[in-house]
Design a protein around this motif. Structure first.
Motif, mmCIF file in Angstrom:
data_model
loop_
_atom_site.group_PDB
_atom_site.id
_atom_site.type_symbol
_atom_site.label_atom_id
_atom_site.label_comp_id
_atom_site.label_asym_id
_atom_site.label_seq_id
_atom_site.Cartn_x
_atom_site.Cartn_y
_atom_site.Cartn_z
ATOM 1 N N LEU A 1 1.168 3.247 -12.622
ATOM 2 C CA LEU A 1 0.302 3.779 -11.575
ATOM 3 C C LEU A 1 -0.644 4.828 -12.149
ATOM 4 C CD1 LEU A 1 2.865 4.264 -8.660
ATOM 5 C CD2 LEU A 1 1.232 2.400 -8.973
ATOM 6 N N PRO A 2 -1.936 4.737 -11.811
ATOM 7 C CA PRO A 2 -2.884 5.766 -12.266
ATOM 8 C C PRO A 2 -2.540 7.119 -11.646
ATOM 9 C CG PRO A 2 -4.023 3.796 -11.456
ATOM 10 C CD PRO A 2 -2.581 3.670 -11.055
ATOM 11 N N GLU A 3 -2.981 8.174 -12.292
ATOM 12 C CA GLU A 3 -2.763 9.520 -11.758
ATOM 13 C C GLU A 3 -3.447 9.661 -10.405
ATOM 14 O OE1 GLU A 3 -0.856 11.992 -12.774
ATOM 15 O OE2 GLU A 3 -0.141 10.644 -14.363
ATOM 16 N N GLY A 4 -2.774 10.352 -9.494
ATOM 17 C CA GLY A 4 -3.338 10.576 -8.168
ATOM 18 C C GLY A 4 -2.939 9.534 -7.150
ATOM 19 N N VAL B 1 0.833 -1.204 0.000
ATOM 20 C CA VAL B 1 0.000 0.000 0.000
ATOM 21 C C VAL B 1 0.867 1.253 0.000
ATOM 22 C CG1 VAL B 1 -1.803 -1.257 1.226
ATOM 23 C CG2 VAL B 1 -0.167 0.131 2.517
ATOM 24 N N SER B 2 0.237 2.384 -0.404
ATOM 25 C CA SER B 2 0.968 3.651 -0.439
ATOM 26 C C SER B 2 0.128 4.781 0.146
ATOM 27 C CB SER B 2 1.374 3.985 -1.882
ATOM 28 O OG SER B 2 0.229 4.107 -2.714
ATOM 29 N N CYS B 3 -0.777 4.438 1.047
ATOM 30 C CA CYS B 3 -1.556 5.488 1.702
ATOM 31 C C CYS B 3 -0.637 6.283 2.624
ATOM 32 C CB CYS B 3 -2.729 4.898 2.471
ATOM 33 S SG CYS B 3 -2.291 3.582 3.606
ATOM 34 N N ALA B 4 -1.001 7.548 2.862
ATOM 35 C CA ALA B 4 -0.107 8.440 3.600
ATOM 36 C C ALA B 4 -0.203 8.290 5.104
ATOM 37 C CB ALA B 4 -0.405 9.898 3.216
ATOM 38 N N THR C 1 9.125 -9.025 -5.623
ATOM 39 C CA THR C 1 10.101 -7.953 -5.787
ATOM 40 C C THR C 1 9.469 -6.846 -6.608
ATOM 41 O OG1 THR C 1 11.922 -9.557 -5.754
ATOM 42 C CG2 THR C 1 12.408 -7.358 -6.588
ATOM 43 N N LEU C 2 9.469 -5.626 -6.048
ATOM 44 C CA LEU C 2 8.905 -4.460 -6.727
ATOM 45 C C LEU C 2 9.990 -3.408 -6.893
ATOM 46 C CD1 LEU C 2 5.602 -4.077 -4.647
ATOM 47 C CD2 LEU C 2 5.979 -5.513 -6.667
ATOM 48 N N ASN C 3 10.321 -3.071 -8.129
ATOM 49 C CA ASN C 3 11.228 -1.966 -8.418
ATOM 50 C C ASN C 3 10.377 -0.770 -8.837
ATOM 51 O OD1 ASN C 3 13.775 -3.295 -7.979
ATOM 52 N ND2 ASN C 3 13.335 -4.471 -9.844
ATOM 53 N N ILE C 4 10.393 0.270 -8.015
ATOM 54 C CA ILE C 4 9.452 1.384 -8.174
ATOM 55 C C ILE C 4 10.193 2.641 -8.609
ATOM 56 C CG2 ILE C 4 7.729 2.790 -6.976
ATOM 57 C CD1 ILE C 4 7.724 0.201 -4.984
ATOM 58 N N ASP C 5 9.715 3.252 -9.685
ATOM 59 C CA ASP C 5 10.253 4.507 -10.198
ATOM 60 C C ASP C 5 9.223 5.591 -9.909
ATOM 61 O OD1 ASP C 5 10.980 6.738 -11.797
ATOM 62 O OD2 ASP C 5 12.069 5.421 -13.175
ATOM 63 N N THR C 6 9.556 6.498 -8.993
ATOM 64 C CA THR C 6 8.586 7.515 -8.576
ATOM 65 C C THR C 6 8.394 8.607 -9.611
ATOM 66 O OG1 THR C 6 10.257 8.817 -7.409
ATOM 67 C CG2 THR C 6 9.161 7.085 -6.160
ATOM 68 N N VAL C 7 9.347 8.746 -10.544
ATOM 69 C CA VAL C 7 9.222 9.772 -11.589
ATOM 70 C C VAL C 7 8.381 9.228 -12.748
ATOM 71 C CG1 VAL C 7 10.453 11.207 -13.245
ATOM 72 C CG2 VAL C 7 11.395 10.849 -10.943
ATOM 73 N N ALA C 8 8.764 8.046 -13.238
ATOM 74 C CA ALA C 8 8.000 7.425 -14.326
ATOM 75 C C ALA C 8 6.682 6.850 -13.831
ATOM 76 C CB ALA C 8 8.833 6.332 -14.982
ATOM 77 N N SER D 1 -0.294 7.604 -4.942
ATOM 78 C CA SER D 1 1.051 7.856 -4.410
ATOM 79 C C SER D 1 1.996 6.726 -4.789
ATOM 80 C CB SER D 1 0.992 7.980 -2.883
ATOM 81 O OG SER D 1 2.310 8.022 -2.361
ATOM 82 N N PRO D 2 3.213 7.031 -5.275
ATOM 83 C CA PRO D 2 4.181 5.993 -5.623
ATOM 84 C C PRO D 2 5.085 5.599 -4.453
ATOM 85 C CG PRO D 2 5.013 8.090 -6.359
ATOM 86 C CD PRO D 2 3.688 8.370 -5.703
ATOM 87 N N ILE D 3 4.819 6.120 -3.263
ATOM 88 C CA ILE D 3 5.682 5.879 -2.110
ATOM 89 C C ILE D 3 5.095 4.775 -1.239
ATOM 90 C CG2 ILE D 3 6.872 6.916 -0.151
ATOM 91 C CD1 ILE D 3 7.590 8.092 -2.901
ATOM 92 N N ALA D 4 5.743 3.636 -1.220
ATOM 93 C CA ALA D 4 5.253 2.499 -0.431
ATOM 94 C C ALA D 4 5.281 2.832 1.057
ATOM 95 C CB ALA D 4 6.107 1.265 -0.697
ATOM 96 N N SER D 5 4.215 2.430 1.755
ATOM 97 C CA SER D 5 4.134 2.712 3.187
ATOM 98 C C SER D 5 3.816 1.487 4.040
ATOM 99 C CB SER D 5 3.063 3.783 3.444
ATOM 100 O OG SER D 5 1.817 3.387 2.906
#
Length: 649
Positions: free
Chosen positions: A183-186, A85-88, A154-161, A188-192
């Motif tokens: 990832l759809p717009e809106g 998940v990437s909820c804040a 394994t997840l390789n995440i690019d926060t810019v792309a 968050s790409p930051i895993a939490s």
């Protein structure tokens, strides 16, 4: 987070409904985290590390990796889920994911596996075997996962792309699936964190080796992990794991420093095997008798100019004693005969080895000695007479432990409520009223008597059940008292089905709220502290038939078709509620009260006297061996007297 040094659940993990469902356990190879909700509906747990972990690293690319497994899927629902998940905020995760599918409630997720039911390309619910999961909400893109197998995500995440390159592999590194998720717009790409939903009934989901990492141009050395993997008498084996590009350093008891490169590990995978046995032979698989050392193992890594912190392990060379086997009474016969369930619990034993139980029963009268060996926990042994039951717990490489049970208490049956075989007179005397018509379809599972046609080997189905009714609020007579735990009136019917027993007529909505009437609790009157009460029941939940094949309805009604399932000491019943009937799902067939006599003094033998029994007054039994106390009141059927069958019409 690899749990190897964990003695309790690490910070960040939560099971909001019941925190005790999360435990650090050992599967014989390593420590890991287990989520075992038990017999409940869908329930969730989660790990929260928050977004600051990634945001604070100042990187646009990072990796999330974890191992997971289902030792058991839910056996009633197909709704398990594993999500990154990437909820804040943690409270958003808890609110969105609590006992429900996270992806269906919140858009902020980076990767999701959702189990599919049989109507959407999945398999039927089963605790074991294969289950089908949709990838990232796409039912056209699926993976099949097997109960008991470990998988690495394994997840390789690019926060810019705003891309997630995902891969799922087996424990041996074979690819299960891989791809890229945009990832759809809106979102968050930051895993939490990680969210897990366990499907209904007895799921067991496990996690290990969870990491959030990123590459850096500077030197960095990670702390190695030290894991105890095997015990063999005084010998211990440890796995010391480190990453590629690092050099392992270790000392034992302050001795000479040793080094191991990544390529020098046995399988070239950064896992070094260390033993406290100076003569350790990896090819020897027998019991080790060598002198082995105790002390402290220290390990650390270097990478370029960087040096990690030290990991330590306290190494013991004691022979580990196993817990004693205990014997729980699960059935009692008149006299000294009993059935014991043998229980050997490895929960607190280092590495949780498989335990084996051996027993020897020596009768006090010099009769045949009974023996058994290599039994598993929960095995049962039946002893026919007074005597001594000697038990031994053993496991390869551990110290065995002996225990003894003196089977020296004689029981007599002081009360017998055989509801399944009550006559009309019994039912009326207990305040039941005969129903105006037979049940034909109201409770379909209980409405099927299966017979057997000898002529063509076909089944005969008897769909009508004679029965009696009594309101639960009226259980105040001298036979049984029944405090009823309901949240609302009206009182529900307790049905006495002929040949089956007591069944609660509890339907959805009877309590006025749309939920199920849950239980009717019965407490037997006059039970003494040292009595043992046997409850015989049939659990009918989800089954299609309760019954053996018989030749006639009359023969079925005479069958003793409900085994003893609950054995409760009288002391536990004198102030409690006793046995509970659960909605329409189980039938209480019989309650027997077994009263204890005094323990026989050691060294004194009982002299048995033999009395002559005539044919006329010989006891009468059903075909299944149940004694009939009142033949005149018994239903028509086939019975046995003096070893011969006869028909009562």
């Amino acid at each position: 987070m690899d749990f190897e040094s964990s003695t309790s659940v690490p910070d960040g993990w939560h099971a909001p409904t019941n925190e005790s469902w999360l435990k650090v356990t050992n599967d014989g190879y390593s420590n890991l985290l287990a989520f075992t909700p038990g017999v409940t509906n869908d329930r969730s747990c989660y790990l929260w590390w928050g977004q600051d972990l990634v945001n604070g690293a100042g990187t646009s690319a990072y990796t999330v990796q974890f191992n997971f497994s289902a030792t058991a899927w839910g056996n009633n629902h197909t709704s398990s889920e594993f999500a990154v998940v990437s909820c804040a905020a943690e409270n958003t995760l808890k609110k969105s994911a609590l006992n429900a599918n996270y992806r269906a409630k919140d858009a902020n997720w980076l990767f999701d596996l959702t189990q599919l039911d049989a109507n959407h390309g999945g398999n039927a619910a089963s605790a074991s075997g294969d289950q089908v999961f949709a990838l990232n909400g796409d039912t056209a893109s699926t993976v099949t996962l097997t109960a008991g197998a470990f998988y690495t995500v394994t997840l390789n995440i690019d926060t810019v792309a705003r891309t997630v390159d995902y891969a799922v592999a087996t424990g041996t590194g074979e690819s299960v699936t891989q791809g890229t998720y945009q990832l759809p717009e809106g979102v968050s790409p930051i895993a939490s964190g990680i969210d897990c939903l366990a499907a209904r009934y007895s799921a067991d989901h496990r996690f290990d080796n969870i990491s959030v990492s990123y590459e850096t141009a500077s030197d960095y050395a990670n702390v190695p992990s030290i894991t105890l993997t095997k015990v063999n008498n005084h010998q211990r084996l440890y796995q010391v794991a480190f990453l590629e590009g690092e050099v392992l350093h270790y000392t034992f008891n302050g001795g000479a420093e040793q080094t191991v490169t990544y390529d020098e590990t046995p399988n070239g995978d950064g896992v070094y095997v260390w033993s406290n046995n100076p003569s350790y032979d990896p090819n020897y698989d027998g019991l080790v008798e060598d002198p082995c050392e105790a002390g402290t193992l220290e390990a650390w890594t270097t990478s370029g100019s960087a040096t990690s912190e030290k990991a330590t392990a306290d190494v013991s060379n004691d022979i580990i004693a196993l817990p004693a086997t205990t014997a729980k009474i699960v059935n009692v016969n008149e006299g000294y005969g009993k059935t014991y369930q043998l229980i050997a619990d490895n929960a607190d034993v280092t590495l949780k080895p498989q335990l084996f139980i051996s027993y020897t029963f020596t009768p006090a009268d010099g009769g045949e000695v009974l023996t058994g060996k290599d039994l598993g926990t929960l095995s049962e042994v039946t002893v026919p007479s007074k005597g001594t039951l000697e038990l031994t717990t053993s496991a390869f490489g551990y110290g065995s432990t002996n225990s003894t049970v003196e089977n020296n208490i004689k029981y007599t049956q002081s009360a017998d409520y055989n509801f399944a075989h009550w006559t009309d007179a019994n039912a009326t005397a207990a305040g039941f009223t005969a129903a105006s018509s037979n049940v034909t379809g109201k409770f379909a599972d209980y409405g099927r008597y299966f017979g057997y046609n000898a002529a063509d080997s076909s089944k005969i189905v008897y769909n009508e059940i004679p029965y009696f009714i009594k309101k639960s609020s009226e259980f105040t007579d001298s036979v049984l008292s029944a405090p009823v735990v309901f949240t609302a009136t009206p009182s529900v019917n307790v049905n006495l089905y002929k040949g089956i027993g007591l069944v609660l007529d509890g339907k959805k909505g009877d309590d006025g709220s749309g939920s199920w009437i849950s239980s009717l609790y019965l407490k037997v009157n006059g039970v003494k502290d040292d009595d043992i009460v046997l409850f015989s029941q049939t659990n009918n939940y989800g089954s299609s038939s309760l019954h053996p094949l018989v030749n006639s309805l009359e023969e079925y009604l005479a069958c003793d078709n409900a085994p003893v399932t609950d054995v409760i000491p009288g002391a536990d019943l004198t102030s409690g509620t006793g046995f509970g009937l659960y909605r329409i799902s189980n039938a209480l067939a019989r309650i027997q009260v077994m009263s204890a006599g005094a323990k026989d003094p050691n060294g004194i033998k009982t002299v048995n006297t033999v009395s002559e029994t005539t044919v006329a007054n010989a006891p009468v039994y059903t075909l299944t061996g149940m004694r009939v106390n009142n033949l005149a009141a018994a239903p028509a059927g086939i019975y046995i007297q003096n070893g011969k069958k006869f028909i009562k019409k």
